[in-house]
Scaffold this active site. Structure first.
Site, mmCIF file in Angstrom:
data_model
loop_
_atom_site.group_PDB
_atom_site.id
_atom_site.type_symbol
_atom_site.label_atom_id
_atom_site.label_comp_id
_atom_site.label_asym_id
_atom_site.label_seq_id
_atom_site.Cartn_x
_atom_site.Cartn_y
_atom_site.Cartn_z
ATOM 1 N N ARG A 53 0.842 -1.214 0.000
ATOM 2 C CA ARG A 53 0.000 0.000 0.000
ATOM 3 C C ARG A 53 0.870 1.254 0.000
ATOM 4 O O ARG A 53 0.547 2.252 -0.639
ATOM 5 C CB ARG A 53 -0.951 0.023 1.204
ATOM 6 C CG ARG A 53 -1.608 1.389 1.362
ATOM 7 C CD ARG A 53 -2.906 1.407 2.152
ATOM 8 N NE ARG A 53 -2.913 0.622 3.355
ATOM 9 C CZ ARG A 53 -2.296 0.950 4.499
ATOM 10 N NH1 ARG A 53 -1.570 2.053 4.575
ATOM 11 N NH2 ARG A 53 -2.385 0.166 5.544
ATOM 12 N N TYR A 108 -13.404 17.388 -17.933
ATOM 13 C CA TYR A 108 -13.877 16.007 -17.949
ATOM 14 C C TYR A 108 -15.088 15.863 -17.006
ATOM 15 O O TYR A 108 -15.067 16.399 -15.883
ATOM 16 C CB TYR A 108 -12.732 15.101 -17.507
ATOM 17 C CG TYR A 108 -13.109 13.666 -17.385
ATOM 18 C CD1 TYR A 108 -13.459 12.927 -18.511
ATOM 19 C CD2 TYR A 108 -13.132 13.026 -16.155
ATOM 20 C CE1 TYR A 108 -13.824 11.597 -18.397
ATOM 21 C CE2 TYR A 108 -13.485 11.699 -16.038
ATOM 22 C CZ TYR A 108 -13.842 10.992 -17.159
ATOM 23 O OH TYR A 108 -14.200 9.682 -17.054
ATOM 24 N N ASP A 181 -4.624 18.752 -15.996
ATOM 25 C CA ASP A 181 -4.981 17.391 -16.387
ATOM 26 C C ASP A 181 -4.449 17.190 -17.811
ATOM 27 O O ASP A 181 -4.982 17.746 -18.765
ATOM 28 C CB ASP A 181 -6.511 17.229 -16.325
ATOM 29 C CG ASP A 181 -6.965 15.820 -16.699
ATOM 30 O OD1 ASP A 181 -6.219 15.115 -17.427
ATOM 31 O OD2 ASP A 181 -8.073 15.423 -16.287
ATOM 32 N N LYS A 206 -5.972 5.923 -20.456
ATOM 33 C CA LYS A 206 -6.022 6.362 -21.857
ATOM 34 C C LYS A 206 -4.697 6.025 -22.553
ATOM 35 O O LYS A 206 -4.359 4.873 -22.655
ATOM 36 C CB LYS A 206 -6.370 7.853 -21.917
ATOM 37 C CG LYS A 206 -7.486 8.270 -20.954
ATOM 38 C CD LYS A 206 -8.867 7.779 -21.371
ATOM 39 C CE LYS A 206 -9.892 7.859 -20.250
ATOM 40 N NZ LYS A 206 -10.156 9.192 -19.729
#
Ligand SMILES: *Cc1c(COP(=O)(O)O)cnc(C)c1O
Length: 414
Positions: A53, A108, A181, A206
């Site tokens: 983690r 987005y 972004d 993406k």
């Protein structure tokens, strides 16, 4: 016309491939450390890794590669998250409760939904601005004194281009952090950190992954202090990307520059050819939005700050039914959300990725128009894609004409 010709520099391909540091077997490919824990030599001693983690060798290796691709520099670094939205959540959480966040108007849909939640739950004040107007952006930043500014450029799907250098200057003067972004272009085509941004987020689902087989997100920063702050918070919340997904993402990074370069070249060819057909009788094609076209709004700014316009473009039709019919008639484009895959996709953003603009966030933020169709160009031969686009344009027109003859046709209810 070659849209790449306007851009001065070629796509970058420096996501350097190195062997995993300390690997005793010198494996050629990246070893997958599919393990939750690492044995400690003593209870009171923590070695390089103790718990996945917090940190994991496979993931850390991929993070270094992405940091290099985005130009994070010596002090900077990257952190991988379970999705683009998890990375965006981490970045937006840097704004304290009650803080002001200045955002570009076309964002987005998932980012808008999250901003809506932050506004409702933590009193974050969201002020939106037309990101294409850099004077206005500077004025709003100076007036609002935000903790954080948030831009995409070019935007998805409208292709708005923001002057990131100017935005960074205004943010610095106002003591605000700038986050970009960079999902649409990635470090292959644009490095916001080098233009002055403090933080970059990318949905690795993406282009970086590139094969539609994983979801991942990454936050990249120039300053070690900010990287440390994000790492501390990610460990506390447990939102890091799993080792297997990081390993798979490494394969994507291996070819990301080649893919983005080729997909961008094809998108440029397709946008140019379709733009020549705007206004052609019977097609209902009103506009082609692609910031790589020499006469596109924002093109000059983009050429200044990027090495290409990417693989996504949008077509605006005369009506929403035609847009739906056109998307459905394409055979070589899968109807799917997301973009940046090796295979071409088509979407109608207002009904798909951008359907979730939260009510009451801002009266000036609206979903994209219903007659807008977004194309993501993959690695197929562009001539074949053009033939498919041509037959879908005709099929959509036949359908619209038939509907005018028979307005009760139930198939045409949008
Ligand atoms: C897809 C996307 C995201 C969200 O990423 P996920 O990996 O789907 O969570 C964020 N920003 C942009 C611009 C995107 O296209």
């Amino acid at each position: 016309m070659d849209t790449a010709a306007s851009f001065g520099a070629p796509a970058r391909c420096d996501a350097p491939r190195e062997r995993l540091a300390g690997d005793p077997f010198a494996a050629s490919a990246l070893p997958l450390y599919q393990t939750a824990t690492f044995a400690q030599s003593r209870p009171d001693r923590f070695d390089a890794f103790d718990y996945t983690r917090t940190d994991n060798p496979t993931r850390a290796h991929v993070e270094r590669r992405i940091a290099a691709l985005e130009g994070a520099g010596e002090d900077g670094g990257a952190l991988l998250y379970a999705s683009g939205m998890a990375a965006i959540d981490a970045a937006l959480s840097l704004a304290p409760s009650g803080a002001t966040v200045v955002v570009g108007r076309d964002l987005y849909g998932g980012t808008l939904r999250l901003l809506g939640e932050l506004a409702a739950e933590r009193g974050v004040r969201v002020v939106d601005v037309d990101a294409t107007d850099s004077e206005r952006v500077a004025q709003v930043i100076e007036r609002e004194r935000p903790a954080l500014c948030w831009f995409e450029s070019p935007t998805n799907p409208l292709q708005d281009v923001a002057d990131l250098r100017e935005a960074a200057r205004a943010c610095r003067a106002a003591g605000a952090r700038l986050c970009v972004d960079n999902t649409m272009l990635t470090g292959v085509l644009q490095r916001p950190l080098e233009l002055g941004a403090d933080l970059v987020v990318v949905s690795a689902t993406k282009h970086l992954g590139g094969h539609s087989d994983l979801t991942a997100g990454v936050a990249i920063a120039r300053e070690a202090k900010l990287v440390g702050e994000l790492a501390r918070r990610r460990n506390a919340r447990g939102t890091a990307l799993a080792p297997f997904e990081a390993w798979l993402l490494d394969r994507g990074l291996e070819t990301v520059a080649l893919r983005v370069e080729r997909q961008t070249a094809s998108a440029g060819t397709i946008a140019t050819r379709l733009a020549q057909r705007i206004g052609e009788p019977g097609l209902g094609l009103r506009d082609v939005r692609y910031a790589g076209l020499p006469n596109a709004p924002g093109h000059e700014v983009l050429v200044e700050q990027a090495r290409g316009a990417g693989s996504v473009l949008a077509l605006e039709f005369d009506d929403a039914r035609r847009a739906q019919r056109f998307a459905a008639a394409l055979e070589r484009f899968t109807i799917a959300v997301s973009f940046g895959s090796t295979r071409s996709t088509v979407s109608v953003p207002c009904a798909m990725s951008h359907a979730s603009v939260p009510e009451g966030l801002s009266p000036t933020i609206a979903p994209p128009p219903a007659q807008l169709v977004r194309l993501s160009i993959g690695l197929e031969e562009p001539g074949e894609l053009l033939r498919d686009l041509d037959s879908a344009l005709r099929a959509a027109d036949d359908a619209v004409r038939d509907a005018r003859l028979d307005p009760s046709d139930p198939a045409l209810v949008p």
